[in-house]
Design an enzyme around this catalytic site. Structure first.
Site, PDB file in Angstrom:
ATOM      1  CG  HIS A  35      -1.817   1.238   1.171  1.00 33.96           C
ATOM      2  ND1 HIS A  35      -3.225   1.128   0.587  1.00 33.96           N
ATOM      3  CD2 HIS A  35      -1.683   2.438   1.731  1.00 33.96           C
ATOM      4  CE1 HIS A  35      -3.774   2.353   0.976  1.00 33.96           C
ATOM      5  NE2 HIS A  35      -2.914   3.112   1.490  1.00 33.96           N
ATOM      6  CB  CYS A  36       1.993   3.306  -2.786  1.00 32.70           C
ATOM      7  SG  CYS A  36       3.094   4.831  -2.865  1.00 32.70           S
ATOM      8  N   PRO A  37       1.164   5.253   0.486  1.00 35.07           N
ATOM      9  CG  PRO A  37       2.374   6.203   2.244  1.00 35.07           C
ATOM     10  CD  PRO A  37       2.481   4.880   1.207  1.00 35.07           C
TER      11      PRO A  37
ATOM     12  CG  ASN B 293      -5.369   7.804  -0.464  1.00 33.37           C
ATOM     13  OD1 ASN B 293      -5.183   7.120   0.408  1.00 33.37           O
ATOM     14  ND2 ASN B 293      -6.244   8.488  -0.969  1.00 33.37           N
ATOM     15  CG  HIS B 294      -5.702   2.809  -4.766  1.00 31.31           C
ATOM     16  ND1 HIS B 294      -6.108   1.573  -4.433  1.00 31.31           N
ATOM     17  CD2 HIS B 294      -6.644   3.114  -5.595  1.00 31.31           C
ATOM     18  CE1 HIS B 294      -7.238   1.247  -4.727  1.00 31.31           C
ATOM     19  NE2 HIS B 294      -7.490   2.197  -5.513  1.00 31.31           N
TER      20      HIS B 294
END
Length: 424
Positions: A120-122, A125-126
């Site tokens: 999950h890559c902040p 945001n996905h």
């Protein structure tokens, strides 16, 4: 319409706002300084130089937006395999109320099962997964190339601007083209620092992504394979573990980088090497989960746990310094809570709080996650060794302590025993 609004809301988050702001800050600062250092109307080479930079910036922005809007590909809720007999080889997701397809994992942030989830890559945001892995990798590549060019332009502009007086006094006025003001020199230094930081940070991330793509693994599957190899090493099993999805680096690259992009396949069924099937990895996961359940210990909370990441006022600096380096959640606990612990550290434990099914209707459920890390000193062990374990491995916590009529001595003795060993 709902899909468009949902995609738009993806960008109303600190990650996309910060990432897009950095990209635009580097782009605009570079264009402004380049107009003085090497104006595009000066020659064809200068025009081509600026055109290449604008192309790289545009491609980085486009792939960033596509990675965010496209998403990783979510597994439908309550998903079931076509053959009902295959459910015995799959894990069940309580949150999605369905089974996890091969290579799918549940994301706590998105609260959905994701196809071929990498992480999950902040910043977008996905999650990064089956559908947007190529877009995300292209975004990293073009951002690095554009930032390298931008850092060169800004560095050269800064050098010329600093030495402008020297050029003017030594008869080299043609080199004194960069003229700084207070605002422009601050912009130049800020843009140069951001560009160099992007090159360093994203280069490390791009290396990790290419390494996983070439071997056709994800960040989660790398950990699964490591545990599989360790299981066989510990049990002295002669049969080696074969990762089922490594088809050779050429085929592995084509699965991610292709003209059809995420439309190739459905993200559920995958080509595998000879001797493996669609459930070779899921069976290994189930075996690892079974061993994990065998390691589970039951703890009882004896003090309030705030659920903060750094509980320095309630737990002290030593607990905060040794906090797990992970983005996994921290849980809130109250005295009397029962927790099933599966991971052990010197000062922290990871487990799931048991939720009572007889909770009064008028009492609202406790906020926050029920699964995560909490300070070890706030709980005592009720069963340190499962019934099937060998008696010679009995833990000191399972032996009664001499309380001398004082129940608090028993609790303190259990806490001392819990701190005497470091569980990994």
């Amino acid at each position: 319409m709902c899909a468009v609004l949902s995609s738009f809301r993806r960008f109303l988050h600190w990650g996309p706002i910060t990432a897009l702001s950095i990209i635009k800050c580097i782009t605009l600062t570079t264009l402004y300084m380049n107009s003085m250092w090497w104006p595009p109307n000066e020659s064809f080479a200068a025009f081509a130089h600026q055109a290449v930079f604008l192309l790289l910036s545009t491609l980085a922005t486009y792939n960033y937006i596509m990675a965010t809007v496209t998403g990783p590909g979510l597994l439908p809720k309550q998903w079931q395999p076509k053959n009902a007999m295959d459910t015995e080889f799959l894990q069940f997701c309580k949150e999605c109320e369905g089974y996890k397809a091969p290579r799918s994992h549940h994301c706590r942030k998105c609260n959905r099962c994701v196809k071929k989830m990498d992480h999950h890559c902040p910043w977008i945001n996905h999650c990064v997964g089956w559908a947007n892995h190529a877009y995300f990798t292209y975004f990293l590549l073009f951002s690095i190339l554009g930032s390298i060019q931008g850092s060169v332009v800004l560095s050269c502009s800064f050098y010329r601007g600093i030495y402008r007086y020297y050029y003017l006094t030594h008869g080299m006025a043609h080199l004194a083209s960069v003229q700084f003001t207070v605002g422009s020199i601050i912009m130049c230094i800020l843009g140069m620092g951001l560009a160099i930081g992007v090159v360093i940070g994203l280069s490390m991330l791009l290396y990790i992504q290419l390494k996983t793509i070439v071997s056709n693994q994800t960040g989660i599957e790398i950990w699964i394979v490591e545990k599989a190899l360790y299981r066989r090493y510990r049990s002295q099993t002669e049969e080696p573990y074969v990762y089922p999805y490594d088809l050779g680096w050429r085929c592995n690259l084509r699965q991610v980088f292709n003209d059809e992009c995420q439309n190739r396949g459905d993200g559920i069924e995958w080509p595998v090497v000879e001797g493996c099937d669609q459930f070779s990895l899921t069976r290994e996961q189930l075996a690892q989960k079974e061993e994990k359940r065998a390691r589970t210990r039951t703890y009882k909370c004896i003090a309030n746990v705030s659920g903060r990441w750094l509980p320095i006022f309630s737990q002290g600096w030593r607990v905060c310094v040794s906090a797990p380096c992970t983005d996994e959640p921290r849980i809130r606990l109250q005295p009397g809570d029962i927790i099933k612990v599966t991971r052990f550290r010197r000062h922290w434990l990871f487990g799931e709080r048991e939720v009572s099914e007889t909770l009064p209707k008028r009492k609202s459920p406790r906020k926050g996650p029920i699964r995560g890390w909490f300070p070890r000193r706030c709980a005592v062990g009720l069963s340190e060794v499962p019934d099937s374990a060998d008696s010679s491995e009995e833990s000191p916590q399972s032996k009664p302590a001499n309380t001398n009529g004082n129940g608090h001595n028993h609790v303190r003795q259990q806490q001392r025993n819990g701190h005497s060993k470091k569980y990994m």
